[in-house]
Design a protein around this motif. Structure first.
Motif, mmCIF file in Angstrom:
data_model
loop_
_atom_site.group_PDB
_atom_site.id
_atom_site.type_symbol
_atom_site.label_atom_id
_atom_site.label_comp_id
_atom_site.label_asym_id
_atom_site.label_seq_id
_atom_site.Cartn_x
_atom_site.Cartn_y
_atom_site.Cartn_z
ATOM 1 N N ASN A 80 19.749 57.732 17.706
ATOM 2 C CA ASN A 80 19.046 58.970 18.032
ATOM 3 C C ASN A 80 17.554 58.763 18.250
ATOM 4 O O ASN A 80 16.836 59.694 18.580
ATOM 5 C CB ASN A 80 19.302 60.044 16.971
ATOM 6 N N ASP A 81 17.078 57.544 18.087
ATOM 7 C CA ASP A 81 15.664 57.217 18.299
ATOM 8 C C ASP A 81 15.393 56.575 19.657
ATOM 9 O O ASP A 81 14.241 56.330 20.010
ATOM 10 C CB ASP A 81 15.174 56.261 17.198
ATOM 11 N N LEU A 82 16.429 56.299 20.433
ATOM 12 C CA LEU A 82 16.270 55.571 21.698
ATOM 13 C C LEU A 82 15.267 56.218 22.648
ATOM 14 O O LEU A 82 14.344 55.548 23.123
ATOM 15 C CB LEU A 82 17.614 55.432 22.410
ATOM 16 N N ALA A 83 15.437 57.479 22.962
ATOM 17 C CA ALA A 83 14.540 58.139 23.924
ATOM 18 C C ALA A 83 13.105 58.121 23.426
ATOM 19 O O ALA A 83 12.173 57.866 24.189
ATOM 20 C CB ALA A 83 15.001 59.577 24.175
ATOM 21 N N MET A 84 12.909 58.366 22.137
ATOM 22 C CA MET A 84 11.569 58.364 21.551
ATOM 23 C C MET A 84 10.923 56.979 21.650
ATOM 24 O O MET A 84 9.764 56.855 22.052
ATOM 25 C CB MET A 84 11.671 58.799 20.085
ATOM 26 N N LEU A 85 11.667 55.941 21.313
ATOM 27 C CA LEU A 85 11.112 54.586 21.353
ATOM 28 C C LEU A 85 10.784 54.151 22.777
ATOM 29 O O LEU A 85 9.794 53.458 23.004
ATOM 30 C CB LEU A 85 12.089 53.595 20.714
ATOM 31 N N ARG A 86 11.601 54.562 23.728
ATOM 32 C CA ARG A 86 11.355 54.201 25.126
ATOM 33 C C ARG A 86 10.100 54.872 25.679
ATOM 34 O O ARG A 86 9.409 54.316 26.517
ATOM 35 C CB ARG A 86 12.565 54.571 25.990
ATOM 36 N N GLN A 87 9.812 56.082 25.230
ATOM 37 C CA GLN A 87 8.670 56.837 25.736
ATOM 38 C C GLN A 87 7.359 56.509 25.024
ATOM 39 O O GLN A 87 6.287 56.624 25.608
ATOM 40 C CB GLN A 87 8.931 58.335 25.583
ATOM 41 N N ALA A 88 7.433 56.159 23.760
ATOM 42 C CA ALA A 88 6.232 55.991 22.934
ATOM 43 C C ALA A 88 5.304 54.908 23.481
ATOM 44 O O ALA A 88 5.766 53.897 24.017
ATOM 45 C CB ALA A 88 6.632 55.645 21.501
ATOM 46 N N GLY A 89 4.023 55.137 23.303
ATOM 47 C CA GLY A 89 3.048 54.117 23.663
ATOM 48 C C GLY A 89 3.306 52.843 22.885
ATOM 49 O O GLY A 89 3.211 51.735 23.414
ATOM 50 N N THR A 90 3.660 52.986 21.620
ATOM 51 C CA THR A 90 4.086 51.864 20.780
ATOM 52 C C THR A 90 5.352 52.286 20.056
ATOM 53 O O THR A 90 5.335 53.207 19.245
ATOM 54 C CB THR A 90 3.004 51.482 19.742
ATOM 55 N N GLY A 91 6.447 51.627 20.378
ATOM 56 C CA GLY A 91 7.729 51.916 19.740
ATOM 57 C C GLY A 91 8.157 50.738 18.898
ATOM 58 O O GLY A 91 8.160 49.603 19.362
ATOM 59 N N VAL A 92 8.506 51.009 17.651
ATOM 60 C CA VAL A 92 8.888 49.956 16.708
ATOM 61 C C VAL A 92 10.282 50.247 16.170
ATOM 62 O O VAL A 92 10.562 51.368 15.746
ATOM 63 C CB VAL A 92 7.892 49.879 15.532
ATOM 64 N N ALA A 93 11.139 49.249 16.173
ATOM 65 C CA ALA A 93 12.484 49.382 15.611
ATOM 66 C C ALA A 93 12.545 48.672 14.272
ATOM 67 O O ALA A 93 11.898 47.644 14.065
ATOM 68 C CB ALA A 93 13.516 48.780 16.559
ATOM 69 N N MET A 94 13.331 49.217 13.382
ATOM 70 C CA MET A 94 13.587 48.566 12.107
ATOM 71 C C MET A 94 14.548 47.400 12.352
ATOM 72 O O MET A 94 15.385 47.453 13.257
ATOM 73 C CB MET A 94 14.201 49.559 11.118
ATOM 74 N N ALA A 95 14.456 46.356 11.549
ATOM 75 C CA ALA A 95 15.256 45.145 11.750
ATOM 76 C C ALA A 95 16.756 45.403 11.700
ATOM 77 O O ALA A 95 17.525 44.700 12.355
ATOM 78 C CB ALA A 95 14.877 44.088 10.716
ATOM 79 N N ASP A 96 17.180 46.415 10.946
ATOM 80 C CA ASP A 96 18.607 46.679 10.839
ATOM 81 C C ASP A 96 19.109 47.716 11.841
ATOM 82 O O ASP A 96 20.240 48.172 11.766
ATOM 83 C CB ASP A 96 18.968 47.092 9.412
ATOM 84 N N ALA A 97 18.288 48.047 12.817
ATOM 85 C CA ALA A 97 18.701 48.973 13.876
ATOM 86 C C ALA A 97 19.702 48.272 14.800
ATOM 87 O O ALA A 97 19.689 47.045 14.927
ATOM 88 C CB ALA A 97 17.482 49.426 14.681
ATOM 89 N N PRO A 98 20.553 49.036 15.485
ATOM 90 C CA PRO A 98 21.461 48.425 16.464
ATOM 91 C C PRO A 98 20.676 47.675 17.542
ATOM 92 O O PRO A 98 19.526 48.016 17.846
ATOM 93 C CB PRO A 98 22.192 49.627 17.071
ATOM 94 N N GLN A 99 21.287 46.660 18.132
ATOM 95 C CA GLN A 99 20.630 45.815 19.133
ATOM 96 C C GLN A 99 19.996 46.626 20.255
ATOM 97 O O GLN A 99 18.879 46.348 20.677
ATOM 98 C CB GLN A 99 21.624 44.791 19.695
ATOM 99 N N GLU A 100 20.690 47.627 20.765
ATOM 100 C CA GLU A 100 20.147 48.417 21.874
ATOM 101 C C GLU A 100 18.879 49.164 21.462
ATOM 102 O O GLU A 100 17.954 49.328 22.258
ATOM 103 C CB GLU A 100 21.187 49.404 22.396
ATOM 104 N N VAL A 101 18.814 49.599 20.231
ATOM 105 C CA VAL A 101 17.617 50.283 19.722
ATOM 106 C C VAL A 101 16.475 49.284 19.598
ATOM 107 O O VAL A 101 15.344 49.558 20.019
ATOM 108 C CB VAL A 101 17.914 50.972 18.368
ATOM 109 N N ARG A 102 16.755 48.107 19.064
ATOM 110 C CA ARG A 102 15.707 47.069 18.954
ATOM 111 C C ARG A 102 15.195 46.673 20.337
ATOM 112 O O ARG A 102 14.003 46.461 20.530
ATOM 113 C CB ARG A 102 16.241 45.854 18.192
#
Length: 135
Positions: A80-102
């Motif tokens: 549910n964070d994909l769209a937000m991370l793609r748009q953000a000026g700086t998007g950070v994923a947690m290490a245990d996030a799914p591969q597509e999110v990272r």
């Protein structure tokens, strides 16, 4: 008719199913839900009204504050964070996030249990070079 206001008394924008039956529920519900999006192909089932996501909410705040996506620092760990991370000026994923999110993020931090959230905020503040020190 999950999103039928007459049935639940108010508009429903999000529903979550967590537990061992989530996969079976996903298979059963998705053909019935024409006005919903599923945010995760696996794990807990989260359904949201079509076109609703975290990026939509952030966009509304940005417009109101006269800010740009380049000003957004976002941290996410799930589908549910994909769209937000793609748009953000700086998007950070947690290490245990799914591969597509990272893959959608600019960089990956440690897990929450390893202090990843604090590490990400500290790294971001240090990179700004505007006098803010690392936490």
């Amino acid at each position: 008719r999950w999103f039928d206001r007459r049935r639940v008394g108010a508009a429903v924008y999000k529903a979550s199913l967590i537990g061992p039956g989530a996969g079976a529920a996903r298979d059963w519900l998705m053909p019935l839900l024409q006005r919903a999006d599923m945010t995760a192909p696996e794990g807990p089932l989260e359904l949201v009204a079509r076109g609703i996501n975290k990026a939509i909410g952030i966009e509304a705040v940005l417009r109101r504050c006269n800010m740009e996506w380049a000003d957004v620092f976002a941290i996410g760990n799930d589908w549910n964070d994909l769209a937000m991370l793609r748009q953000a000026g700086t998007g950070v994923a947690m290490a245990d996030a799914p591969q597509e999110v990272r893959a959608a993020a600019d960089w990956t931090t440690a897990t929450v249990q390893e202090g990843g959230f604090a590490q990400a905020v500290g790294r971001y503040l240090a990179s700004r070079g505007d006098g803010h020190d690392v936490l």
